[in-house]
Structures are given as C-alpha cells and as structure tokens.
Design an enzyme around this catalytic site. Structure first.
Site, mmCIF file in Angstrom:
data_model
loop_
_atom_site.group_PDB
_atom_site.id
_atom_site.type_symbol
_atom_site.label_atom_id
_atom_site.label_comp_id
_atom_site.label_asym_id
_atom_site.label_seq_id
_atom_site.Cartn_x
_atom_site.Cartn_y
_atom_site.Cartn_z
ATOM 1 N N GLY A 169 0.810 -1.217 0.000
ATOM 2 C CA GLY A 169 0.000 0.000 0.000
ATOM 3 C C GLY A 169 0.840 1.262 0.000
ATOM 4 O O GLY A 169 1.743 1.449 -0.806
ATOM 5 N N GLY A 170 0.525 2.140 0.952
ATOM 6 C CA GLY A 170 1.225 3.423 1.025
ATOM 7 C C GLY A 170 2.720 3.257 1.233
ATOM 8 O O GLY A 170 3.507 4.146 0.885
ATOM 9 N N GLY A 404 19.116 7.548 -34.758
ATOM 10 C CA GLY A 404 18.539 8.455 -33.767
ATOM 11 C C GLY A 404 19.258 8.355 -32.432
ATOM 12 O O GLY A 404 19.323 9.327 -31.674
ATOM 13 N N ALA A 405 19.801 7.173 -32.160
ATOM 14 C CA ALA A 405 20.484 6.990 -30.873
ATOM 15 C C ALA A 405 21.715 7.902 -30.779
ATOM 16 O O ALA A 405 22.106 8.311 -29.684
ATOM 17 C CB ALA A 405 20.871 5.531 -30.696
HETATM 18 C C1 HXC Z 1 -2.776 -2.826 11.023
HETATM 19 C C2 HXC Z 1 -1.233 -4.427 10.530
HETATM 20 C C3 HXC Z 1 -1.209 -4.019 9.175
HETATM 21 C C4 HXC Z 1 -2.038 -2.939 8.800
HETATM 22 C C5 HXC Z 1 0.158 -5.653 9.400
HETATM 23 N N1 HXC Z 1 -0.368 -5.433 10.615
HETATM 24 N N2 HXC Z 1 -0.340 -4.796 8.507
HETATM 25 N N3 HXC Z 1 -2.009 -3.828 11.431
HETATM 26 N N4 HXC Z 1 -2.797 -2.363 9.761
HETATM 27 N N5 HXC Z 1 -2.051 -2.461 7.560
HETATM 28 C C6 HXC Z 1 -0.093 -6.161 11.833
HETATM 29 C C7 HXC Z 1 -0.642 -7.579 11.809
HETATM 30 O O1 HXC Z 1 -1.980 -7.570 12.218
HETATM 31 C C8 HXC Z 1 0.274 -8.266 12.781
HETATM 32 O O2 HXC Z 1 -0.158 -7.980 14.098
HETATM 33 C C9 HXC Z 1 1.597 -7.574 12.607
HETATM 34 O O3 HXC Z 1 1.310 -6.333 11.960
HETATM 35 C C10 HXC Z 1 2.543 -8.362 11.695
HETATM 36 O O4 HXC Z 1 1.850 -8.694 10.496
HETATM 37 P P1 HXC Z 1 1.815 -10.181 9.916
HETATM 38 O O5 HXC Z 1 0.708 -10.226 8.925
HETATM 39 O O6 HXC Z 1 1.816 -11.178 11.017
HETATM 40 O O7 HXC Z 1 3.249 -10.233 9.202
HETATM 41 P P2 HXC Z 1 3.639 -10.900 7.802
HETATM 42 O O8 HXC Z 1 3.072 -12.269 7.724
HETATM 43 O O9 HXC Z 1 5.109 -10.746 7.720
HETATM 44 O O10 HXC Z 1 2.939 -10.021 6.681
HETATM 45 C C11 HXC Z 1 3.251 -8.679 6.538
HETATM 46 C C12 HXC Z 1 2.292 -8.018 5.514
HETATM 47 C C13 HXC Z 1 0.824 -8.348 5.952
HETATM 48 C C14 HXC Z 1 2.562 -8.585 4.119
HETATM 49 C C15 HXC Z 1 2.576 -6.519 5.501
HETATM 50 O O11 HXC Z 1 0.660 -8.020 7.332
HETATM 51 C C16 HXC Z 1 -0.190 -7.603 5.162
HETATM 52 O O12 HXC Z 1 -0.539 -7.976 4.044
HETATM 53 N N6 HXC Z 1 -0.732 -6.530 5.780
HETATM 54 C C17 HXC Z 1 -1.806 -5.747 5.150
HETATM 55 C C18 HXC Z 1 -1.288 -4.973 3.985
HETATM 56 C C19 HXC Z 1 -2.318 -4.025 3.419
HETATM 57 O O13 HXC Z 1 -3.201 -4.458 2.663
HETATM 58 N N7 HXC Z 1 -2.265 -2.776 3.922
HETATM 59 C C20 HXC Z 1 -3.243 -1.726 3.601
HETATM 60 C C21 HXC Z 1 -2.778 -1.114 2.289
HETATM 61 S S1 HXC Z 1 -3.759 0.211 1.819
HETATM 62 P P3 HXC Z 1 -0.122 -9.065 15.251
HETATM 63 O O14 HXC Z 1 -0.631 -8.326 16.454
HETATM 64 O O15 HXC Z 1 -0.992 -10.181 14.814
HETATM 65 O O16 HXC Z 1 1.322 -9.475 15.358
HETATM 66 C C22 HXC Z 1 -2.800 1.558 1.976
HETATM 67 C C23 HXC Z 1 -3.470 2.791 1.475
HETATM 68 C C24 HXC Z 1 -2.489 3.895 1.188
HETATM 69 O O17 HXC Z 1 -1.745 1.524 2.461
HETATM 70 C C25 HXC Z 1 -2.783 4.580 -0.093
HETATM 71 C C26 HXC Z 1 -2.008 4.011 -1.264
HETATM 72 C C27 HXC Z 1 -2.105 4.809 -2.509
#
Ligand code: HXC
Length: 510
Positions: A169-170, A404-405
């Site tokens: 994401g961000g 051109g290059a």
């Molecule tokens: C809250 C989060 C989080 C999130 C991870 N955690 N991402 N908490 N918000 N976005 C927390 C998990 O719940 C977990 O907590 C701890 O962090 C570790 O994550 P895991 O999943 O256990 O780790 P891992 O297996 O290594 O995976 C990491 C990861 C995955 C690939 C980043 O966590 C993931 O896919 N997260 C979501 C990514 C996502 O979709 N984010 C939103 C994007 S939208 P606990 O307490 O269980 O240890 C965005 C919008 C911005 O960013 C605008 C863009 C243009």
C-alpha cells in the site's frame, strides 16, 4: 531530580523496546534488524537525535485504546553521514506491523518538513504493511500528507527509500515518489496488494517473493534501483551513496579529497575497442578507469543492463556516468534502457550533477515487442531528458553512434557541451551492411560491387571525421587521455549557465 531523571530513562527504555522483546526476537529471527539498529548503522556513531519517541496513536475503535505503544511504529529524527546532515525515519515492524496511523503520519511529515527547511536529504527505511487498517480514512489521509510532501520535496532534496521488510500500500507508493528505492534480498517485498488479495481477485497463486521480491523489482520491473544481501550491507551502501549526493538542489556537488591525479592517463584504454567491430567489450572498464580511484556506485545494475548508470567522481567532485553497454544486446537502446537512462539524467540535472556520457550504440531495438510496448514514448524520455539538461554534459563516442540513438546520447545537437570521439568512433545513420543494402539495392546480386560499395561507405562514414568536419565532434581524442580531457572539460564548465524560457513546467513524454 534524580527520581525524575530515572523516570525519564525508564520511559525512554520502554519506548525503545517498541513492540516488545518477543517481537524484536522475531524480527531478528527473520534476519532483519530493528528500526533503531538500522538507524544506528545508517548514521554516524552517536549522531542520531530522535524526535517524538513518546507519541502514541489516538484511535479508540477495535480495542485500539488498550494497545498504545510509545513511538507508534516509526522512529524519526536526524543525524549525520560522514559529517553531513541527513534526516531519517525507520518503520518499526514490531509495532502494528509498522502500519501508518494518523499520529505515525504526523511524525513522518514533521521530519519531511524539517528536512525541507534544513535543505538536507531524507532517508526512509520501510518495513511496514501500509495504512493502519483500524484507523480507516485517518490513515489514508496521513498517507496523502506524506505523498504530497514527497512531491513538493522532489528535485529540492534527495529522497531515498530503503525497503527492508514486507511493504504494501502506502509503504510502496511513498517510496515510488522518491528518487531512489533499494531493497534487501530475501527479506523485503513490495506490492500494491499482497499475495492473498491477488489470489482472491485474480485466482493467481503467487509467493511474496515472486510477486514483489528484490529479484522482481531490481531485475524485471525496474521499480528498485538496487538490491543488497542483508540489512548491514544495504545500510553501509546507503552511506556510500549519500556521500555522492548534494545536500540539496542549490548546494552543488560534494567535494571529497582525492589522491587520484585528474591528469592520469591509462594506456590500456588504447586497446579497449576490439578490432572486430561486432565484438563486445565491457564499458564498465572505461568508467572504472576514468573515475577517481575506480569508485563507481551503480544505479540499477540488474535492470536495463544495455545502459549503465551511476555515480563516480572526477577531481573529487561527483559526476553521473551514463554509458551504453556493448556486452548486453550490443548496447542497443530499448524501452527499459531508455526509461532507466532518462530517470538518471533527470536526477542528475535536478541536483546539478554533471553528466559524462560514453556512447557505443547501434541504434534503437527494432521489433513488435518494443513498438507495442511504446518504444517511441520511452525513447523520447531519454531524448527529452538530455535535451532539457542544463548541467555540464561531456560526451565521448567510443565506437558506434548510429541513427537516432546518436542524437539522443548527449550529442552536440541536444545540448552536449563538449563532444569527444575516439579514433575508433563510427558516426552514421546505420552500419555498413544495412546502409549498402538500401542505397545500392541494384547491386545486391553482385558480391564484388557490394564489397566495393561497403568499403566506400565504411571509409567515408564509419569514422569520427565526417562529424568532426562539421564541428559536431569538438576533438578526436586518444583513448588513454580520456580522464584528463573529461576532467579539464568539467573544470571549464563548472559555472555553466543556461537560460530557459519561462514556463510552468515541461511536458515530459510519460
Ligand atoms: C494494522 C497491521 C497491518 C495494517 C500488518 N499489521 N499490517 N495492522 N494495519 N495495515 C499487523 C498484523 O496484524 C500483525 O499484528 C503484525 O502487523 C505483523 O503482520 P503479519 O501479517 O503477522 O506479518 P507478515 O506475515 O510478515 O505479513 C506482513 C504483511 C501483511 C505482508 C505486511 O501483514 C499484510 O498484508 N498486511 C496488510 C497490507 C495491506 O493491505 N495494507 C493496507 C494497504 S492500503 P499481530 O498483532 O498479529 O502481530 C494503503 C493505502 C495507502 O496503504 C494509499 C495508497 C495509494
């Protein structure tokens, strides 16, 4: 007073633990350092000054009010790299996976604002899952504030992003708007949406590494500028990179003491070009022999390898090297090489870094794959970037400069200040075979005639002299004198000034 100091130390120690010992151990087990350990390696010993260590999130939904962790998942502050000021923030994966909350965003934007005020580079160390899901639009708003500042700072202060864990994401979009992205092999990933979402939406089953590992982004997509073996190597290389960069767009390039005589001649260069014009040679040998002490920091070494880009120094001052690479696809310009070269040229121009271009290019890569992929627009990016550059441009044609290059690669016509050619240079619309088959089509059935026509063409055009006679080449130089000639040209051009007509901004072919 003693009590108060002890309390302060206790609070600090608690904050430094981030998500706690277990999560720190888990981070180490994955082969990753913690946010603070990373900052210690990036910055000069003892120079890091941390801000906002006690900031906590303000969320009250989904039970979040019970899980406040000081620092809120990001460590921010400033320090020095070899004595020069650098601002930095490091995502703390042990705290909510480094995800960005409203207050976490405020910590980052504070550092971005300070870096802009102080006109000093900013480095972001990413290990985070994007917007904190529990905070909803407050987190999205926070990212918007970070993105906006990335853009305002672009071309004013260098911005470097280092991907050191799974990032989504961000946490990939903000890096995408900075100047450089580096990754750590095997422990870092970048994707807009992770493998689980990919499976749900497209039914595609893919691992994190296949989707967005260092191999993908440093080698295939070109999103990353390089990848390193582990956290330690990566951060030490970032220190090396920072040493090449100006602090801001007004500061001028840094000047470090050099023991390498700018007048040094290298006679091995006189035999660098093989007798057979179709035989490759490694252009990096030329770069290493021209740069001070052979020190060259390559940008995107594994992507678009038919062009080589990176930083070196001449007479202690940073230059950007751009070179066609005859070892890969004969050094031809394709879409990837053009994009890569264009972005590098624009970075150098934005920050006042002179550009040295070595040319050995047989042309643009023909074919449907390239045309369908938009070669015209991508090639135009490189042409546009060079034509727009107002930094000193010193060009050396070592062998082929076809079609051109020839124009694109910092020729006199698009703004080259000093254009040298080696005696082995061949400057023409195309190579002899293709040219003779077109302009003497009627002789194709007669091998003797074709051989005579080919010789005639080679003698007239496959040399630097047709261009030198017109002043397109300022001087035909001996290869061994290349470093000396470039050093003198750059010294002469040090105060180069170019006036451009007023406009809001140009319209780069994106
Ligand atoms: C809250 C989060 C989080 C999130 C991870 N955690 N991402 N908490 N918000 N976005 C927390 C998990 O719940 C977990 O907590 C701890 O962090 C570790 O994550 P895991 O999943 O256990 O780790 P891992 O297996 O290594 O995976 C990491 C990861 C995955 C690939 C980043 O966590 C993931 O896919 N997260 C979501 C990514 C996502 O979709 N984010 C939103 C994007 S939208 P606990 O307490 O269980 O240890 C965005 C919008 C911005 O960013 C605008 C863009 C243009």
């Amino acid at each position: 007073m003693k009590d108060i100091l002890e309390k302060l130390e206790a609070r600090r120690a608690h904050a430094r633990l981030g998500g706690g010992k277990n999560r720190i151990d888990a981070q180490h087990k994955r082969g990753k350092l913690t946010a603070r350990e990373r900052l210690e390696l990036l910055l000069d010993k003892g120079s890091f000054e941390e801000f906002d260590m006690f900031v906590e999130h303000r969320a009250g939904e989904f039970g979040m009010e019970k899980t406040k962790i000081p620092g809120d998942g990001v460590v921010t502050g400033w320090g020095t790299v070899n004595g020069r000021t650098v601002f930095a923030f490091a995502k703390d994966f042990t705290v909510f996976g480094g995800s960005l909350s409203e207050t976490h965003a405020i910590k980052i934007t504070k550092i971005q604002d300070m870096a802009m005020k102080a006109r000093a580079p900013i480095v972001g160390l990413f290990d985070a899952g994007g917007a904190r899901i529990q905070e909803g639009v407050a987190a999205l708003g926070g990212y918007g504030d970070v993105f906006k500042r990335n853009v305002v700072a672009s071309g004013v202060i260098p911005q470097i992003s280092v991907i050191m864990g799974p990032c989504a994401g961000g946490d990939v979009y903000s890096p995408a708007m900075t100047d450089f992205i580096f990754m750590v092999k095997d422990t870092s990933y970048m994707f807009v949406t992770g493998p689980d979402v990919v499976k749900t939406v497209t039914n595609e089953i893919v691992t994190a590494d296949e989707l967005g590992g260092a191999g993908v982004h440093a080698g295939k997509s070109g999103v990353a500028d390089g990848a390193f073996e582990n956290d330690v190597e990566c951060l030490l290389q970032m220190r090396r990179l920072i040493d090449f960069l100006p602090l801001n767009n007004q500061a001028g390039v840094p000047e470090w003491p050099s023991f390498d005589d700018p007048e040094r001649e290298d006679f091995s260069l006189d035999t660098l070009i093989p007798d057979n014009p179709n035989k490759p040679y490694d252009i990096k040998e030329l770069i290493l022999k021209v740069a001070d002490e052979g020190d060259f920091f390559e940008i995107q070494p594994s992507f678009g390898r038919n062009i080589v880009t990176g930083f070196g120094r001449i007479a202690g001052r940073t230059v950007g090297f751009v070179s066609n690479q005859p070892m890969v696809l004969a050094g031809v310009l394709d879409s990837d090489a053009s994009r890569k070269g264009a972005r590098f040229v624009r970075f150098c121009d934005a920050f006042g870094i002179p550009i040295v271009t070595f040319v050995d290019v047989p042309g643009f890569l023909p074919g449907t794959a390239q045309e369908y992929g938009g070669l015209i627009k991508h090639g135009a990016k490189l042409l546009f970037a060079y034509s727009q550059a107002s930094v000193p441009l010193v060009t050396v044609i070592t062998r082929k400069a076809f079609g051109g290059a020839y124009d694109v690669m910092a020729s006199k016509h698009v703004g080259g200040d000093i254009n040298y050619a080696w005696p082995t240079a061949q400057i023409a619309v195309m190579g002899a075979k293709g040219a003779v088959e077109i302009i003497f089509r009627q002789d194709i059935g007669d091998p003797d005639k074709i051989a005579a026509r080919t010789r005639e063409y080679e003698e007239r055009f496959l040399s630097p002299f047709a261009a030198a006679e017109r002043g397109y080449i300022d001087e035909v130089i001996r290869p061994h004198a290349t470093r000396r000639r470039i050093a003198r040209a750059l010294a002469m051009l040090r105060n180069k000034t170019v006036e451009m007509p007023p406009r809001k901004h140009d319209n780069l072919p994106l």
